[in-house]
Motif scaffolding. Sequence first.
Motif, PDB file in Angstrom:
ATOM      1  N   THR A  12       0.853  -1.192   0.000  1.00 45.67           N
ATOM      2  CA  THR A  12       0.000   0.000   0.000  1.00 45.67           C
ATOM      3  C   THR A  12       0.887   1.240   0.000  1.00 45.67           C
ATOM      4  OG1 THR A  12      -1.765  -1.112   1.220  1.00 45.67           O
ATOM      5  CG2 THR A  12      -1.750   1.293   1.277  1.00 45.67           C
ATOM      6  N   LEU A  13       0.539   2.188  -0.858  1.00 45.29           N
ATOM      7  CA  LEU A  13       1.226   3.470  -0.875  1.00 45.29           C
ATOM      8  C   LEU A  13       0.333   4.482  -0.184  1.00 45.29           C
ATOM      9  CD1 LEU A  13       3.603   5.226  -1.863  1.00 45.29           C
ATOM     10  CD2 LEU A  13       2.319   5.603  -3.985  1.00 45.29           C
ATOM     11  N   ARG A  19       5.668  12.739   3.825  1.00 42.26           N
ATOM     12  CA  ARG A  19       6.401  11.614   3.235  1.00 42.26           C
ATOM     13  C   ARG A  19       5.434  10.642   2.568  1.00 42.26           C
ATOM     14  NH1 ARG A  19      11.494  11.913   5.293  1.00 42.26           N
ATOM     15  NH2 ARG A  19      12.107   9.839   4.617  1.00 42.26           N
ATOM     16  N   LEU A  20       5.932   9.969   1.533  1.00 50.49           N
ATOM     17  CA  LEU A  20       5.213   8.859   0.936  1.00 50.49           C
ATOM     18  C   LEU A  20       5.777   7.576   1.525  1.00 50.49           C
ATOM     19  CD1 LEU A  20       5.030   9.957  -2.811  1.00 50.49           C
ATOM     20  CD2 LEU A  20       3.119   9.743  -1.215  1.00 50.49           C
ATOM     21  N   PRO A  33      10.608  11.535   1.109  1.00 51.90           N
ATOM     22  CA  PRO A  33       9.986  12.856   1.237  1.00 51.90           C
ATOM     23  C   PRO A  33       9.224  13.227  -0.029  1.00 51.90           C
ATOM     24  CG  PRO A  33      12.276  12.910   1.978  1.00 51.90           C
ATOM     25  CD  PRO A  33      12.067  11.581   1.315  1.00 51.90           C
ATOM     26  N   ILE A  34       8.023  13.758   0.138  1.00 53.29           N
ATOM     27  CA  ILE A  34       7.194  14.113  -1.010  1.00 53.29           C
ATOM     28  C   ILE A  34       7.916  15.083  -1.933  1.00 53.29           C
ATOM     29  CG2 ILE A  34       5.090  15.348  -1.671  1.00 53.29           C
ATOM     30  CD1 ILE A  34       3.819  14.179   0.905  1.00 53.29           C
ATOM     31  N   ILE A  53      -3.726   9.908  -3.798  1.00 54.68           N
ATOM     32  CA  ILE A  53      -4.315  10.315  -5.076  1.00 54.68           C
ATOM     33  C   ILE A  53      -4.478  11.828  -5.123  1.00 54.68           C
ATOM     34  CG2 ILE A  53      -6.365  10.172  -6.528  1.00 54.68           C
ATOM     35  CD1 ILE A  53      -6.738   7.306  -5.496  1.00 54.68           C
ATOM     36  N   ALA A  54      -4.994  12.413  -4.035  1.00 55.84           N
ATOM     37  CA  ALA A  54      -5.175  13.868  -3.973  1.00 55.84           C
ATOM     38  C   ALA A  54      -3.828  14.586  -4.081  1.00 55.84           C
ATOM     39  CB  ALA A  54      -5.877  14.252  -2.673  1.00 55.84           C
ATOM     40  N   LEU A  55      -2.818  14.041  -3.412  1.00 52.87           N
ATOM     41  CA  LEU A  55      -1.490  14.644  -3.443  1.00 52.87           C
ATOM     42  C   LEU A  55      -0.910  14.626  -4.851  1.00 52.87           C
ATOM     43  CD1 LEU A  55       1.128  15.637  -1.928  1.00 52.87           C
ATOM     44  CD2 LEU A  55       1.793  13.226  -1.893  1.00 52.87           C
TER      45      LEU A  55
END
Length: 332
Positions: A12-13, A19-20, A33-34, A53-55
């Motif tokens: 799962t992501l 952070r991701l 880090p995003i 998804i929103a990010l």
Amino acid sequence: MPTLYVTEQGATLRRTDRRLVVEKDGQRLAELPIIKVEQIFLFGNIRLTTPVIALVLEKGIDLVFLSRRGRYRGRLVGPETGNGLLRLSQYRAVEDEWFRRATAKAIVRAKLTNQWTFLQPWGAQTRTAVAELRELVVDAGRRRSVQALMGVEGRGSAVYFQALRPLFAPAFTFEGRRRRPPPDPVNAMLSYGYTLLTNLVLATIQMVGLDPYLGFLHGLHYNRPALALDLVEPFRTPIVDHVVVHLVRDGGIGPEHFEPGEQERSILLNEEGRRRFIAAYEARLATRVAYPGATGEEQVTYRRIIERQVRELARSVQDRRRTYRPYVVREA
């Protein structure tokens, strides 16, 4: 690494603060880090949370869906650039027969040049092919139609891939380029690498604001990203082919890193093989090479050269008096 690859099936992501995070069965497998992520590749059965998804949509991060074995399925893309004038210039440039032919010719000549430059250091094994490819560069300069240029490009590819054969160990039989399906490990790696590279180029095209479906060398066909296929041509050899040849010759990948595909007589990278290939591919993208800059020659990564090339084409379509110059590897 600006690209995040998720290959672990069932993972799962999710987003955690800035952070991701990749998780499976409550265990963190990776996090990044995003701010450092420009592109995400998901292979097979990977779950996404709604915040991710929103990010992705908000930040314009390109998210690519592939099958577990690397077949392209689709992508999630946020709002495209609003530069309508750039696209209008591109549409006019594609309709300009002289500009289209000149751009296609430059792309074919750059690809052929990069092929013979790659083969040249191998000496006697590739000398005949190098000579023929150099002749084809001259021949392409004389061609007066895009269709004729495609013929020269096709002849060059046949010569080039035949010349690659003796560069591989006996355990890696390679009789030439075969795509659908790949019948041997070398073709499996080439197809896998070209898929990754084409999607990187496509994402860069969308970031810059060009239409990826209108190309100059590759014709207009429904649902085919012709411009991405155009711009990837000069990079196939110095990036993907370089990775494949050196992985095999240096022992980074062996026969144990492949498995039968779903189609009859097809061969694909297995999970460990994919990990090794991606690591080598990313290392190649991060390699710095000489590239002309505004104040002279600079050392630039291949990833940034791709972006500069797309921007160079964007400037050319806006001012068609400005000749597009594709990337050419410096002769060793």
